[in-house]
Enzyme design. Structure first.
Site, PDB file in Angstrom:
ATOM      1  CE1 TYR A 140      -3.115   3.049   0.822  1.00 24.91           C
ATOM      2  CE2 TYR A 140      -1.929   3.243   2.905  1.00 24.91           C
ATOM      3  CZ  TYR A 140      -2.823   3.751   1.983  1.00 24.91           C
ATOM      4  OH  TYR A 140      -3.415   4.963   2.211  1.00 24.91           O
ATOM      5  CG  ASN A 169      -4.139   7.189  12.218  1.00 22.16           C
ATOM      6  OD1 ASN A 169      -2.950   7.454  12.084  1.00 22.16           O
ATOM      7  ND2 ASN A 169      -4.581   5.960  12.341  1.00 22.16           N
TER       8      ASN A 169
END
Ligand code: UDP
Length: 326
Positions: A140, A169
């Site tokens: 990823y 995040n």
């Protein structure tokens, strides 16, 4: 401006579409609905299609005078990328390249790219600034870094201007309650903790409490979705004004451990949350905190939801008022 938002039916994309439309831009969303939701696109025009499909892209660029493209249509699950790297390299790299090449053929030279803290790999130091070494530890992260490198070269050779925003995040939901996070499967900490609070899940599993942090659990930098989107709008504006590509790390600059997040969720929801300890999850660095001073300085960006409690509150409202009723 007329902006094409690729992946506008997903979590970040749908909030971006709303914010851009409310600021008076004309929005076209392209999404193949593999992970997104048609009903999450509440503003502008919607086209169902894939960014790997040159015919769809060509017809959009030919028939509409697009000023800029924002790309949110990446696959995002680290664990899955380790098991199935091919789909990550195909979707995140090959299909993005197709989008860029089609843009180049139509002289569209403004691009905003959804990047990630995963491009840094295991941090040498925190908070992480833009200069930090980039050594991803999973497909990823590699797929996102490859695009950042391609964008550097396309800038020099073809004049493509790109701003890459590296999220730490992303969390929370639209404070109006219209939109929120709806991943299937859900793998992120905050929505899972809130599902445990609302009773849709038995417990929250904590992946490791033997990390070198104060309470032994991993520390992350949670940033509200609206603040993230705000940074995209400001990055686009600055990139066009200065005719210059850029890279920004986006976070609040404050770290919270998994246990701290669970405590905040208990306080916000007023519910008990059952916690089960589990072994570490592969590929999780102990601490990931952003140094976002460049974005603050160059974009004049000021996160409005600097407080984790506020962020979790918006996600809890979404859990109670929308997700629990599905
Ligand atoms: N985490 C956890 N239990 C879960 C989901 C996540 O303990 O069910 C931990 C995870 O190991 C990491 C942190 O919570 O340390 C944030 O994980 P998330 O998947 O939300 O985001 P990431 O940091 O991987 O992008």
């Amino acid at each position: 401006m007329k902006i094409l938002v690729v992946g506008g039916a997903g979590y970040i994309g749908s909030h971006m579409v709303k914010q851009l439309a409310n600021a008076g831009n004309e929005i076209i969303t392209l999404d193949n609905l593999s992970y997104g939701y048609r009903d999450a696109v509440k503003y502008g025009e919607f086209i169902e299609g894939d960014l790997g499909d040159t015919t769809v892209l060509t017809s959009i660029f030919k028939s509409r005078d697009i000023d800029a493209v924002m790309h949110f249509a990446g696959f995002i699950q680290v664990g899955e990328s380790v098991l199935k790297p091919a789909i990550y390299y195909h979707n995140n790299v090959v299909n993005t390249l197709n989008l860029l090449d089609t843009m180049m053929r139509h002289d569209i030279t403004n691009f905003i790219f959804s990047s990630t803290a995963a491009i840094f790999g295991e941090p040498d130091y925190t908070p992480i600034d833009e200069k930090h070494t980039k050594q991803p530890i999973n497909p990823y992260g590699h797929s996102k870094l490859m695009i950042e490198q391609i964008l550097d070269d396309y800038d020099k050779a073809y004049g493509l201007r790109a701003s890459c925003l590296r999220y730490f995040n992303a969390a929370g939901a639209d404070p109006d309650g219209e939109l929120g996070e709806r991943h299937i499967p859900e793998t992120h900490l905050i929505p899972l903790v809130l599902q445990a609070a609302s009773g849709r899940r038995q417990d929250i599993k904590v992946f490791g409490d033997d990390y070198p942090t104060d309470d032994g659990t991993c520390v992350r930098d949670y940033i509200h979705i609206n603040d993230l989107c705000e940074a995209h709008s400001q990055a686009l504006q600055r990139m066009i004004e200065n005719d210059q590509s850029a890279r920004y790390n986006l976070g609040n600059g404050k770290g919270f451990s998994v246990k701290q997040v669970i405590d905040v969720a208990k306080e916000v929801s007023g519910k008990e949350i059952r916690v089960t300890m589990e072994p570490r999850r592969a590929g999780d660095p102990a601490v990931l905190v952003a140094d976002a001073s460049l974005a603050r300085k160059e974009l004049n960006w000021q996160p409005k939801f600097a407080d984790l409690t506020e962020i979790v509150k918006t996600a809890w409202d979404w859990e109670v008022n929308f997700l629990s009723k599905q």
